[in-house]
Design a protein around this motif. Sequence first.
Motif, short mmCIF file in Angstrom:
data_model
loop_
_atom_site.label_atom_id
_atom_site.label_comp_id
_atom_site.label_asym_id
_atom_site.label_seq_id
_atom_site.Cartn_x
_atom_site.Cartn_y
_atom_site.Cartn_z
N ALA A 157 33.38 62.93 41.83
CA ALA A 157 31.95 62.65 41.83
C ALA A 157 31.73 61.16 41.62
O ALA A 157 32.46 60.52 40.86
N VAL A 158 30.72 60.61 42.27
CA VAL A 158 30.41 59.19 42.10
C VAL A 158 28.91 59.03 41.92
O VAL A 158 28.12 59.54 42.71
N GLY A 159 28.52 58.36 40.83
CA GLY A 159 27.13 58.08 40.58
C GLY A 159 26.70 56.84 41.33
O GLY A 159 27.39 55.81 41.28
N ILE A 160 25.59 56.90 42.06
CA ILE A 160 25.21 55.78 42.91
C ILE A 160 23.79 55.30 42.63
O ILE A 160 22.94 56.05 42.13
N ASN A 161 23.58 54.04 42.96
CA ASN A 161 22.24 53.46 43.07
C ASN A 161 22.29 52.52 44.27
O ASN A 161 23.15 52.66 45.13
N ASP A 162 21.38 51.56 44.35
CA ASP A 162 21.35 50.71 45.54
C ASP A 162 21.99 49.35 45.31
O ASP A 162 21.66 48.37 46.00
N SER A 163 22.95 49.24 44.38
CA SER A 163 23.60 47.96 44.08
C SER A 163 24.91 47.81 44.85
O SER A 163 25.49 48.79 45.34
N VAL A 164 25.39 46.57 44.95
CA VAL A 164 26.68 46.33 45.61
C VAL A 164 27.82 46.92 44.78
O VAL A 164 28.85 47.35 45.34
N GLN A 165 27.67 46.94 43.46
CA GLN A 165 28.69 47.54 42.61
C GLN A 165 28.79 49.04 42.88
O GLN A 165 29.88 49.62 42.90
N SER A 166 27.64 49.67 43.10
CA SER A 166 27.64 51.09 43.42
C SER A 166 28.33 51.36 44.74
O SER A 166 29.10 52.31 44.87
N GLY B 16 15.38 58.47 45.90
CA GLY B 16 16.73 58.91 45.56
C GLY B 16 17.34 59.79 46.63
O GLY B 16 18.53 59.65 46.97
N GLU B 17 16.55 60.70 47.18
CA GLU B 17 17.05 61.58 48.23
C GLU B 17 17.43 60.80 49.49
O GLU B 17 18.45 61.07 50.13
N LYS B 18 16.62 59.79 49.83
CA LYS B 18 16.94 58.96 51.00
C LYS B 18 18.21 58.15 50.76
O LYS B 18 19.02 57.98 51.68
N LEU B 19 18.37 57.63 49.55
CA LEU B 19 19.59 56.88 49.22
C LEU B 19 20.82 57.76 49.34
O LEU B 19 21.84 57.36 49.93
N LEU C 135 28.24 62.79 45.92
CA LEU C 135 27.42 61.64 45.58
C LEU C 135 26.28 62.09 44.67
O LEU C 135 25.57 63.05 44.98
N LEU C 136 26.13 61.40 43.55
CA LEU C 136 25.10 61.75 42.56
C LEU C 136 24.15 60.59 42.36
O LEU C 136 24.56 59.43 42.28
N HIS C 137 22.87 60.89 42.28
CA HIS C 137 21.87 59.88 41.90
C HIS C 137 20.97 60.50 40.84
O HIS C 137 20.54 61.64 40.97
#
Length: 289
Positions: free
Chosen positions: A8-17, A60-63, A37-39
Amino acid sequence: MKDSHAIAVGINDSVQSQAAVDWAAQRAKKAKLPLVLLHVVDDRWFAEPRSWQGVLWETGEKLLERTAVDTRENAAVEVTTSLLNGSVGGSLGKYSRKASMLVVGSGSAHMGGALTDRALQVAAAARCPVAVVGTQDLNKRSGIVVGVDGSEEALQAVAFAAAEADRQGEELTVVHAYSDPERLSDAGLTTESMRQIKDEQERLVLAESVAGLSETYPDLKINKVIDPQHGPVRALLDASSQASMLVVRNRGRGGFKRLLLGSTAHGVLAHLQCPTVVIPFGKRNRKEA
């Protein structure tokens, strides 16, 4: 990896993510495991009406959808998504019970420093290994580094690191750092004989930490490093500066047991040199990864 649960990987909209997603996808592909993928939408502070909450959920759903499409195309791995709500650390920590590994990005620039709070919270709360991934170029890096301190938690970190190094065909470096009694000599609290006794005890700690690994992994090259000059954080940061992975336990023999994340894990995550895996304490044997 023997655990059949997804990575599992937690994501946001950053380059680190995005770096975390890429790293997790490659790992999932090699291990033939699915990727989730988790947000997390932190909606704890919303009051009625909840119009902004709906916007965040839609964003979040679109990401998740966009990242899933890109990951399937680039890594050719099975990908699913899940939108969670609540605190980031708590939500991902709870989800970690379903995963073989949880991966998060290292954070982004914030107020003059690195925003590592979320990664620290996740590492403290998770029930599975947590990999914190930065944006370092890993192409020319090699070797797995693990820190030990004589605790049972550290032995589990060694077990994970050894299995990882053997699986990847890389060398394993086991680092044990401690305080030289000479630092106390000016206060009249130690003697040369006490220093020798201390050195012998710490060498024994290091030897016991790798005992049996050569029999379990006969082709694994093991480097043992003992450092009486620097603290654990500095020693591990130096040793992992060109490594492909650093492995630490979430807490060990030092500090307070009520603290969910030990000072060493906190220190290396705050100054990330390479992908760093934090191992939670649990009843696992050396053969499990």
